[in-house]
Design a protein around this motif. Structure first.
Motif, PDB file in Angstrom:
ATOM      1  N   HIS A  25       2.711  20.077 -14.388  1.00 40.76           N
ATOM      2  CA  HIS A  25       2.102  18.828 -14.803  1.00 40.76           C
ATOM      3  C   HIS A  25       2.417  17.880 -15.328  1.00 40.76           C
ATOM      4  CE1 HIS A  25      -0.938  20.677 -12.302  1.00 40.76           C
ATOM      5  NE2 HIS A  25      -1.170  20.987 -12.438  1.00 40.76           N
ATOM      6  N   GLN A  30       6.592  14.993 -13.533  1.00 40.93           N
ATOM      7  CA  GLN A  30       5.862  13.680 -12.528  1.00 40.93           C
ATOM      8  C   GLN A  30       6.389  12.984 -12.389  1.00 40.93           C
ATOM      9  OE1 GLN A  30       2.775  12.882 -14.235  1.00 40.93           O
ATOM     10  NE2 GLN A  30       0.942  14.997 -14.463  1.00 40.93           N
ATOM     11  N   GLY A  35       5.516  12.669  -8.180  1.00 40.98           N
ATOM     12  CA  GLY A  35       4.862  13.584  -7.532  1.00 40.98           C
ATOM     13  C   GLY A  35       3.855  13.680  -8.566  1.00 40.98           C
ATOM     14  N   VAL A  36       2.569  14.219  -7.946  1.00 39.10           N
ATOM     15  CA  VAL A  36       1.539  14.777  -9.203  1.00 39.10           C
ATOM     16  C   VAL A  36       1.651  16.140 -10.178  1.00 39.10           C
ATOM     17  CG1 VAL A  36      -0.293  13.148  -8.361  1.00 39.10           C
ATOM     18  CG2 VAL A  36      -0.024  15.274  -7.576  1.00 39.10           C
ATOM     19  N   SER A  37       2.489  16.947  -9.407  1.00 40.26           N
ATOM     20  CA  SER A  37       2.411  18.011  -9.768  1.00 40.26           C
ATOM     21  C   SER A  37       4.241  18.957  -8.828  1.00 40.26           C
ATOM     22  CB  SER A  37       1.523  18.947 -10.182  1.00 40.26           C
ATOM     23  OG  SER A  37       1.349  18.867  -8.561  1.00 40.26           O
ATOM     24  N   HIS A 111      -3.889  15.749 -12.953  1.00 35.81           N
ATOM     25  CA  HIS A 111      -4.338  15.161 -12.704  1.00 35.81           C
ATOM     26  C   HIS A 111      -5.949  15.322 -11.309  1.00 35.81           C
ATOM     27  CE1 HIS A 111      -1.932  11.255 -13.502  1.00 35.81           C
ATOM     28  NE2 HIS A 111      -0.899  12.113 -12.886  1.00 35.81           N
ATOM     29  N   GLU A 112      -6.897  15.944 -12.076  1.00 28.62           N
ATOM     30  CA  GLU A 112      -8.239  16.644 -11.611  1.00 28.62           C
ATOM     31  C   GLU A 112      -8.458  16.173 -10.085  1.00 28.62           C
ATOM     32  OE1 GLU A 112      -9.377  19.307 -12.674  1.00 28.62           O
ATOM     33  OE2 GLU A 112      -8.354  19.009 -14.351  1.00 28.62           O
ATOM     34  N   ALA A 113      -8.134  14.710  -9.405  1.00 31.78           N
ATOM     35  CA  ALA A 113      -8.426  14.728  -8.587  1.00 31.78           C
ATOM     36  C   ALA A 113      -7.996  15.074  -8.111  1.00 31.78           C
ATOM     37  CB  ALA A 113      -8.771  13.016  -8.807  1.00 31.78           C
ATOM     38  N   TRP A 114      -6.173  15.335  -7.398  1.00 28.14           N
ATOM     39  CA  TRP A 114      -5.284  16.375  -6.713  1.00 28.14           C
ATOM     40  C   TRP A 114      -5.661  17.571  -6.323  1.00 28.14           C
ATOM     41  CZ3 TRP A 114      -3.087  13.445  -3.498  1.00 28.14           C
ATOM     42  CH2 TRP A 114      -2.724  11.319  -3.614  1.00 28.14           C
ATOM     43  N   ILE A 115      -6.384  18.156  -7.463  1.00 26.36           N
ATOM     44  CA  ILE A 115      -6.228  19.451  -7.680  1.00 26.36           C
ATOM     45  C   ILE A 115      -6.873  20.140  -5.898  1.00 26.36           C
ATOM     46  CG2 ILE A 115      -6.286  21.370  -9.195  1.00 26.36           C
ATOM     47  CD1 ILE A 115      -4.159  19.931 -10.276  1.00 26.36           C
ATOM     48  N   THR A 117      -8.492  19.759  -3.126  1.00 28.06           N
ATOM     49  CA  THR A 117      -8.378  18.456  -2.024  1.00 28.06           C
ATOM     50  C   THR A 117      -8.957  19.424  -0.912  1.00 28.06           C
ATOM     51  OG1 THR A 117      -6.329  19.174  -1.510  1.00 28.06           O
ATOM     52  CG2 THR A 117      -6.598  17.660  -2.825  1.00 28.06           C
TER      53      THR A 117
END
Length: 144
Positions: A25, A30, A35-37, A111-115, A117
Motif C-alpha cells: 500500500h 500507488q 491503484g490503491v495497492s 485506504h481502508e475503504a478499499w480493503i 469490498t
C-alpha cells in the motif's frame, strides 16, 4: 509459472514454491500502478528468468521497477543493490488464481475503504451490454 505484460512483448518464467503473496500500500506503488495497492509475489531473484527483457524505471534511490514501455504494464519491484528477492506483480502471471494474500505492507498508506469490498454489488463483464457491443463492433469477439 509464466507471465508477462498485456501486449505480450515482455515475458518471464518464475519458479514458484508457495502460494503466498502480499498487498503493498506504499505511496510509490500507488503512484507506479495508479491503484490503491498492488499485489506482489516475492520470489528469489534466481527464480525469475526474463524471456524478453523488460524496460526499467528507477523509482527511487534504492529501487527500480520492471515494466513494458509498449503497453505500460507494471511487472514488479527490485532493489538496486544486494538483490536477493524480487517482487513480481500477481496480475502479470498468466494464471494468478493460485496466489493468496498473507499480509499487508506499508499500512500507513492503506485506504481502508478499499480493503473489504465483499458487500458491494457485483457485475460480470458480459452483463455490460455497452462494452460487449464495443468489442463486437471493433473485432467481432470479446477478450479472453
Amino acid at each position: 509459472m509464466e507471465g508477462g505484460c498485456q501486449c505480450g512483448r515482455v515475458r518471464y518464467v518464475a519458479v514458484i514454491e508457495d502460494d503466498d503473496a502480499y498487498l503493498c500500500h506504499c505511496r510509490m506503488c500507488q503512484r507506479a500502478t495508479g491503484g490503491v495497492s498492488i499485489a506482489f509475489k516475492n520470489i528469489p531473484a534466481s527464480s525469475l528468468q526474463w524471456l524478453t527483457e523488460p524496460d526499467w524505471y528507477q523509482s527511487s534511490p534504492i529501487a527500480r521497477r520492471p515494466f513494458c514501455a509498449a503497453c505500460g504494464t507494471p511487472l514488479g519491484f527490485a532493489f538496486l543493490r544486494n538483490v536477493e528477492n524480487v517482487d513480481v506483480t500477481v496480475g502479470s502471471f498468466d494464471d494468478p488464481a493460485r496466489f493468496r494474500p498473507v499480509h499487508h505492507y506499508a499500512v500507513e498508506s492503506m485506504h481502508e475503504a478499499w480493503i473489504d469490498t465483499r458487500d458491494l454489488p457485483r457485475m460480470r463483464s458480459e452483463q455490460n451490454e455497452g462494452v460487449i457491443k464495443r468489442w463486437m463492433d471493433a473485432c467481432g469477439k470479446t477478450p479472453d
